[in-house]
Design a protein around this motif. Sequence first.
Motif, PDB file in Angstrom:
ATOM      1  N   VAL A   1     -47.222 -32.860  29.140  1.00 36.04           N
ATOM      2  CA  VAL A   1     -47.739 -33.782  30.164  1.00 36.04           C
ATOM      3  C   VAL A   1     -46.852 -33.743  31.403  1.00 36.04           C
ATOM      4  CG1 VAL A   1     -48.705 -35.298  28.371  1.00 36.04           C
ATOM      5  CG2 VAL A   1     -46.402 -35.761  29.288  1.00 36.04           C
TER       6      VAL A   1
ATOM      7  N   THR B   1     -44.885 -39.292  32.598  1.00 38.17           N
ATOM      8  CA  THR B   1     -46.177 -39.891  32.223  1.00 38.17           C
ATOM      9  C   THR B   1     -46.365 -40.056  30.716  1.00 38.17           C
ATOM     10  OG1 THR B   1     -47.379 -37.780  32.059  1.00 38.17           O
ATOM     11  CG2 THR B   1     -47.219 -38.796  34.253  1.00 38.17           C
TER      12      THR B   1
ATOM     13  N   VAL C   1     -49.658 -41.860  29.198  1.00 39.39           N
ATOM     14  CA  VAL C   1     -50.639 -40.993  28.545  1.00 39.39           C
ATOM     15  C   VAL C   1     -50.833 -41.435  27.096  1.00 39.39           C
ATOM     16  CG1 VAL C   1     -51.034 -38.642  27.682  1.00 39.39           C
ATOM     17  CG2 VAL C   1     -50.278 -38.999  30.043  1.00 39.39           C
TER      18      VAL C   1
ATOM     19  N   ASP D   1     -52.979 -44.564  26.941  1.00 40.26           N
ATOM     20  CA  ASP D   1     -54.397 -44.223  27.143  1.00 40.26           C
ATOM     21  C   ASP D   1     -54.926 -43.450  25.952  1.00 40.26           C
ATOM     22  OD1 ASP D   1     -54.242 -45.498  29.570  1.00 40.26           O
ATOM     23  OD2 ASP D   1     -54.097 -43.651  30.771  1.00 40.26           O
TER      24      ASP D   1
ATOM     25  N   PRO E   1     -56.100 -39.104  26.027  1.00 36.97           N
ATOM     26  CA  PRO E   1     -57.190 -39.359  26.973  1.00 36.97           C
ATOM     27  C   PRO E   1     -57.951 -38.051  27.243  1.00 36.97           C
ATOM     28  CG  PRO E   1     -55.076 -39.347  28.120  1.00 36.97           C
ATOM     29  CD  PRO E   1     -54.771 -39.288  26.650  1.00 36.97           C
TER      30      PRO E   1
ATOM     31  N   ASP F   1     -60.031 -35.219  29.211  1.00 39.92           N
ATOM     32  CA  ASP F   1     -60.098 -34.644  30.566  1.00 39.92           C
ATOM     33  C   ASP F   1     -59.157 -35.362  31.538  1.00 39.92           C
ATOM     34  OD1 ASP F   1     -61.985 -32.818  29.730  1.00 39.92           O
ATOM     35  OD2 ASP F   1     -63.682 -34.118  30.229  1.00 39.92           O
ATOM     36  N   ASP F   2     -57.906 -35.481  31.122  1.00 42.59           N
ATOM     37  CA  ASP F   2     -56.907 -36.178  31.937  1.00 42.59           C
ATOM     38  C   ASP F   2     -55.997 -35.149  32.597  1.00 42.59           C
ATOM     39  OD1 ASP F   2     -54.429 -37.629  32.677  1.00 42.59           O
ATOM     40  OD2 ASP F   2     -55.414 -39.309  31.654  1.00 42.59           O
ATOM     41  N   SER F   3     -55.892 -35.233  33.933  1.00 39.79           N
ATOM     42  CA  SER F   3     -55.120 -34.222  34.668  1.00 39.79           C
ATOM     43  C   SER F   3     -53.624 -34.276  34.340  1.00 39.79           C
ATOM     44  CB  SER F   3     -55.317 -34.399  36.178  1.00 39.79           C
ATOM     45  OG  SER F   3     -54.825 -35.667  36.590  1.00 39.79           O
ATOM     46  N   ARG F   4     -53.159 -35.368  33.740  1.00 40.33           N
ATOM     47  CA  ARG F   4     -51.730 -35.456  33.384  1.00 40.33           C
ATOM     48  C   ARG F   4     -51.416 -34.645  32.137  1.00 40.33           C
ATOM     49  NH1 ARG F   4     -51.617 -41.852  32.770  1.00 40.33           N
ATOM     50  NH2 ARG F   4     -53.545 -41.230  31.713  1.00 40.33           N
TER      51      ARG F   4
END
Length: 190
Positions: free
Chosen positions: A116, A120, A124, A127, A139, A141-144
């Motif tokens: 990640v 974060t 993350v 979530d 999570p 489709d999480d950009s992190r």
Amino acid sequence: MVRKPLAVLFAIMGAILLLGIACGGSDEADPNATATPAPPNTVAPEDRPDEPTLAPTAVPPTAAPVEPGGAANLVVDVSGDALEFNLGSMSAAAGSDVSVTFNNSSSVNSHNWALVEAGTKDAVAADGTAAGPGNHWLPVDDSRVLAFTTVLGPGGSETINFTAPGAGTYQFVCTFPGHNFTMFGDFTVN
Ligand SMILES: [Cu+2]
């Protein structure tokens, strides 16, 4: 009768004179009086500069070999049944093909491994808890989240492949609820 004492006097003076010459000559001829020159280019041992006493040490191979512009095959495990990875840091070259094999050798706990963005991991994971076990505690489709394994039960293993992101420091973490506080490390991209 004056001649005889004079003759004796002269004889004595002559003897003294000869004795003086003989003594002076003996000083110059005395071999012990001549200093013996030191042999050239001879250095006493105590005057020698210290020689290196340490043998060259071999450079230990890094835990995560990285071929510049090539591939990095990384292996990470857990520390027994503790909520910890067995590595505190991992690394790869920017843009390289990275293979991460995560071996969950715990006998009781389930874990995942996620890469990640820096700073974060806890957000993350929170979530991920909301996303639930059906989403591997991550999570969607999480950009992190840059890469991840599924949640592995005790004894499970999974290998994932991804392209290393740009140079910088990232984090790897287990997002199983509660594990993120102790199961994480730095992932450095050079
Ligand atoms: Cu875990």
